[in-house]
Design a protein around this motif. Structure first.
Motif, PDB file in Angstrom:
ATOM      1  N   VAL A  49     -12.535 -96.978 -52.359  1.00  0.00           N
ATOM      2  CA  VAL A  49     -12.394 -97.993 -51.315  1.00  0.00           C
ATOM      3  C   VAL A  49     -12.006 -99.300 -51.984  1.00  0.00           C
ATOM      4  O   VAL A  49     -12.709 -99.792 -52.876  1.00  0.00           O
ATOM      5  CB  VAL A  49     -13.694 -98.151 -50.508  1.00  0.00           C
ATOM      6  N   ILE A  50     -10.866 -99.884 -51.583  1.00  0.00           N
ATOM      7  CA  ILE A  50     -10.286-101.056 -52.226  1.00  0.00           C
ATOM      8  C   ILE A  50     -10.109-102.146 -51.179  1.00  0.00           C
ATOM      9  O   ILE A  50      -9.730-101.867 -50.030  1.00  0.00           O
ATOM     10  CB  ILE A  50      -8.927-100.702 -52.863  1.00  0.00           C
TER      11      ILE A  50
ATOM     12  N   ALA B 213      -5.497-101.454 -56.799  1.00  0.00           N
ATOM     13  CA  ALA B 213      -5.182-100.087 -56.394  1.00  0.00           C
ATOM     14  C   ALA B 213      -5.225 -99.125 -57.574  1.00  0.00           C
ATOM     15  O   ALA B 213      -5.419 -97.921 -57.378  1.00  0.00           O
ATOM     16  CB  ALA B 213      -3.808-100.040 -55.721  1.00  0.00           C
ATOM     17  N   LEU B 214      -5.008 -99.620 -58.794  1.00  0.00           N
ATOM     18  CA  LEU B 214      -5.027 -98.763 -59.979  1.00  0.00           C
ATOM     19  C   LEU B 214      -6.435 -98.575 -60.537  1.00  0.00           C
ATOM     20  O   LEU B 214      -6.585 -98.018 -61.627  1.00  0.00           O
ATOM     21  CB  LEU B 214      -4.110 -99.345 -61.060  1.00  0.00           C
TER      22      LEU B 214
ATOM     23  N   ALA C  34      -7.539 -98.770 -48.377  1.00  0.00           N
ATOM     24  CA  ALA C  34      -7.501-100.232 -48.453  1.00  0.00           C
ATOM     25  C   ALA C  34      -8.059-100.797 -47.152  1.00  0.00           C
ATOM     26  O   ALA C  34      -7.583-100.452 -46.062  1.00  0.00           O
ATOM     27  CB  ALA C  34      -6.074-100.720 -48.676  1.00  0.00           C
ATOM     28  N   VAL C  35      -9.063-101.644 -47.253  1.00  0.00           N
ATOM     29  CA  VAL C  35      -9.726-102.203 -46.077  1.00  0.00           C
ATOM     30  C   VAL C  35      -9.759-103.720 -46.200  1.00  0.00           C
ATOM     31  O   VAL C  35      -9.675-104.288 -47.297  1.00  0.00           O
ATOM     32  CB  VAL C  35     -11.160-101.654 -45.917  1.00  0.00           C
ATOM     33  N   SER C  36      -9.870-104.383 -45.063  1.00  0.00           N
ATOM     34  CA  SER C  36      -9.978-105.843 -45.031  1.00  0.00           C
ATOM     35  C   SER C  36     -10.906-106.240 -43.899  1.00  0.00           C
ATOM     36  O   SER C  36     -11.085-105.485 -42.929  1.00  0.00           O
ATOM     37  CB  SER C  36      -8.593-106.484 -44.839  1.00  0.00           C
TER      38      SER C  36
ATOM     39  N   ALA D  34       0.815 -96.021 -55.698  1.00  0.00           N
ATOM     40  CA  ALA D  34       2.147 -96.310 -55.171  1.00  0.00           C
ATOM     41  C   ALA D  34       2.216 -96.051 -53.663  1.00  0.00           C
ATOM     42  O   ALA D  34       2.809 -96.831 -52.904  1.00  0.00           O
ATOM     43  CB  ALA D  34       3.190 -95.467 -55.907  1.00  0.00           C
ATOM     44  N   LYS D  35       1.609 -94.962 -53.195  1.00  0.00           N
ATOM     45  CA  LYS D  35       1.583 -94.680 -51.757  1.00  0.00           C
ATOM     46  C   LYS D  35       0.778 -95.722 -50.999  1.00  0.00           C
ATOM     47  O   LYS D  35       1.130 -96.119 -49.884  1.00  0.00           O
ATOM     48  CB  LYS D  35       0.989 -93.293 -51.516  1.00  0.00           C
ATOM     49  N   LEU D  36      -0.313 -96.170 -51.606  1.00  0.00           N
ATOM     50  CA  LEU D  36      -1.193 -97.124 -50.936  1.00  0.00           C
ATOM     51  C   LEU D  36      -0.530 -98.485 -50.783  1.00  0.00           C
ATOM     52  O   LEU D  36      -0.647 -99.129 -49.735  1.00  0.00           O
ATOM     53  CB  LEU D  36      -2.499 -97.250 -51.709  1.00  0.00           C
ATOM     54  N   THR D  37       0.153 -98.940 -51.814  1.00  0.00           N
ATOM     55  CA  THR D  37       0.743-100.286 -51.814  1.00  0.00           C
ATOM     56  C   THR D  37       2.160-100.328 -51.305  1.00  0.00           C
ATOM     57  O   THR D  37       2.639-101.378 -50.863  1.00  0.00           O
ATOM     58  CB  THR D  37       0.713-100.863 -53.241  1.00  0.00           C
ATOM     59  N   GLY D  38       2.891 -99.191 -51.348  1.00  0.00           N
ATOM     60  CA  GLY D  38       4.288 -99.184 -50.948  1.00  0.00           C
ATOM     61  C   GLY D  38       5.224 -99.705 -52.013  1.00  0.00           C
ATOM     62  O   GLY D  38       6.400 -99.965 -51.724  1.00  0.00           O
TER      63      GLY D  38
END
Length: 620
Positions: free
Chosen positions: A275-276, A289-290, A239-241, A334-338
């Motif tokens: 890459v999200i 994320a999905l 996840a990038v911003s 789930a790991k990426l978003t918490g």
């Protein structure tokens, strides 16, 4: 000779990759050790070695005592020889003179060899530890020297060797001897045999460092990596911003025609990387994320005690894609978003919505409004169970129906959270601020009760008061606290309330005596809506040291008398008061004061329990 010594010294410096000072110190230390072993000198004697590379000579200097007649040439020197070094030397002085033994070069080469090698190895290990200790968390390169079932040995700079354990290797990646690879150095341990260096290619920070190396925008801080979830060798999500407007963070990471991301994929043994773009909105972030699955709706359920849960609804043909192989896609999301993610198909989510309207009393009002839509959805579900196809408009209708029901759930939970917050704020406003400064172990309760409360996370008196008013069942449910103990705790906490009435009364009478902390703990509870403004009572109470108060037995106030009479009555013993006898008639003389009052000597004794007081029957 001098050229050979100098060439050997320079060759040793280049071979060991050490500084000249380190090698010189090791040589000098070895020569000193060789001298001590050769002549049998004491370790307390000062000895130093000096090496002249220009002349190719080695000299040993030792500290000796100046004497007239030398008895032991190891520690003594003649006055004439001493004055050649120090013209002002006198008898009894200590001077440093040359003491190089004959044929010392051959003897030193044999004796000092091991010492010199040991010193050089220690210097190498210390330099290796300092060098690689500064590289923890960075990507390093090395050559594979050996591969075993448990680990691989990697040759690195400074003639160091690193270990890559099996858990740190990428699955299904085969390492061959003499292959040059890049790894993440994640730990360095100092041991007796040198620094132990641990490398990894499976760590998620390895992917992060590769992105920083390949993407200049990440390296310069224009694009920021917010989160990484990775299953080495199979798939990873990043996840990038963007920290600046007008920057596409996903495009910067992928590169033109995927050049940048493909270089990382090849380095990671063809590991797939998604890459999200990171989003503040949790629902939108979970939906992205999905990917590559398409999501119909995301409904959040926040809970402080448990993990936050997100219910994700996807079309039936996207269910397997959203879950992934062996649940990999959902697990990484789930790991990426918490968030804990619960994925449902559109038909399954519609069935759950109908069930909620039919069975949950909280949805009775909504069930009446959605009665017609509920019947239509029920008919659609029956057709689906029979295997009959549904037109696209039916799926659209079910999607809107699910959104209305689930949004009602979110609104209800938000209302419950607001109500809980209001309840907490109301309870918190009734607790005096001073109570949070008193340690729970200083409260007037039994010691084992205080230990139980502290073990439950209640550290101050204010925490105890707040917990009793918010959730008294939690206190009562603690192991070791029964109903009687809870009544004592409740009686203690009920007396601690912020009272506007008490504040006003204190303002009107500032000259009155300010109560101590034990009197505040016994104060009568008064309900209020808002905390009182700081008053002189609080300022004075803050000066009281928070210790466990010792409550004296209540003594009834009498009329003003002489100090001596008050002291006498304080220690007066009344047997009838404690049930030892009932006075039916006077036994003593008419002087009633003589029946009860102790003698003048006894009334000055240290106060003790009632059974130790003078017996009124003595002398009968």
């Amino acid at each position: 000779m001098k050229k050979e010594v100098l060439l050997a010294f320079n060759e040793l410096v280049e071979d060991r990759q050490l500084s000249k000072e380190v090698i010189l110190e090791a040589l000098q230390s070895g020569l000193v050790t060789a001298y001590r072993k050769t002549v049998g000198a004491s370790s307390a004697q000062f000895v130093e070695a000096r090496i002249n590379f220009e002349k190719g000579q080695v000299a040993i200097f030792a500290e000796k005592e100046v004497v007239e007649d030398v008895q032991d040439d190891r520690t003594e020197v003649l006055l004439s020889e001493a004055r050649q070094v120090d013209p002002e030397a006198e008898l009894g002085d200590m001077v440093v003179v040359e003491s190089t033994p004959e044929d010392f070069g051959r003897v030193a080469a044999q004796t000092a060899r091991q010492v010199i090698q040991q010193r050089i190895r220690e210097a190498e290990r210390q330099i290796q530890y300092e060098y690689f200790g500064n590289l923890v968390g960075e990507v390093v390169s090395g050559v594979v020297q050996a591969v075993t079932p448990g680990y691989a040995t990697i040759g690195m700079d400074k003639k160091a060797e690193g270990q890559m354990l099996r858990k740190d290797m990428i699955p299904n990646e085969r390492l061959h001897t003499h292959d040059r690879i890049r790894c993440l150095l994640y730990e360095v341990k100092e041991t007796n045999r040198g620094p132990q260096i641990y490398l990894s290619r499976a760590h998620k920070n390895f992917l992060k460092r590769l992105l920083e190396n390949e993407v200049p925008e990440i390296y310069h801080g224009v694009v920021e990596i917010r989160s990484i979830a990775r299953e080495p060798g199979y798939r990873a999500k990043v996840a990038v911003s963007a920290t600046q407007q007008g920057i596409d963070p996903v495009g910067a990471c992928v590169g033109v025609r995927g050049v940048r991301i493909q270089a990382i994929v090849r380095e990671l043994n063809d590991e797939k990387i998604d890459v999200i773009e990171w989003n503040n909105d949790a629902a939108a972030f979970i939906s992205k994320a999905l990917s590559p699955a398409k999501v119909v709706g995301v409904f959040l359920s926040e809970n402080e005690e448990d993990l936050n849960t997100a219910t994700v609804v996807v079309p039936e043909d996207q269910l397997s894609l959203a879950i992934g192989s062996n649940g990999q896609n959902a697990r990484l999301a789930a790991k990426l978003t918490g968030w804990r993610i619960d994925i449902k198909s559109l038909v399954e989510a519609a069935a759950d919505a109908v069930r909620k309207l039919q069975e949950d009393p909280a949805y009775a009002e909504m069930a009446e409004r959605e009665a017609e839509a509920q019947q239509k959805v029920a008919i659609m579900l029956e057709k689906k169970d029979e295997g009959r196809p549904l037109p696209p408009e039916d799926y659209t209708f079910m999607t809107k129906f699910i959104n209305r029901v689930e949004k009602r759930v979110e609104e209800k939970m938000r209302e419950e959270n607001l109500e809980e917050k209001r309840r907490y704020d109301a309870a918190r406003a009734t607790v005096p601020e001073l109570a949070y400064e008193i340690n729970i172990l200083d409260v007037d309760l039994k010691e084992h009760i205080l230990v139980i409360l502290q073990g439950a996370g209640i550290d101050t008196l204010g925490d105890l008061v707040l917990q009793v008013r918010l959730n008294p069942d939690r206190i009562l449910g603690l192991n070791g606290i029964g109903p009687k103990t809870f009544e004592q705790i409740q009686a203690l906490t009920d007396g601690l309330r912020v009272s506007p009435e008490e504040a006003v009364s204190v303002d009107d009478a500032q000259t009155e005596e300010i109560p101590a902390i034990e009197e505040i703990l016994e104060a009568v509870p008064v309900d209020v809506d808002e905390p009182v403004v700081e008053t002189p009572v609080q300022e004075e109470v803050e000066l009281v040291e928070p210790v466990a108060p010792v409550k004296p037995e209540p003594v009834e106030k009498e009329k003003e008398e002489e100090p001596e009479d008050d002291f006498d009555k304080l220690f007066t013993y009344d047997a009838a008061k404690y049930g030892y006898y009932e006075p039916e008639k006077a036994i003593f003389d008419d002087d009633e004061e003589e029946q009860i009052k102790p003698t003048k000597k006894k009334k000055r004794k240290k106060p003790r329990p009632q059974l130790d007081d003078p017996d009124p029957w003595d002398g009968w």
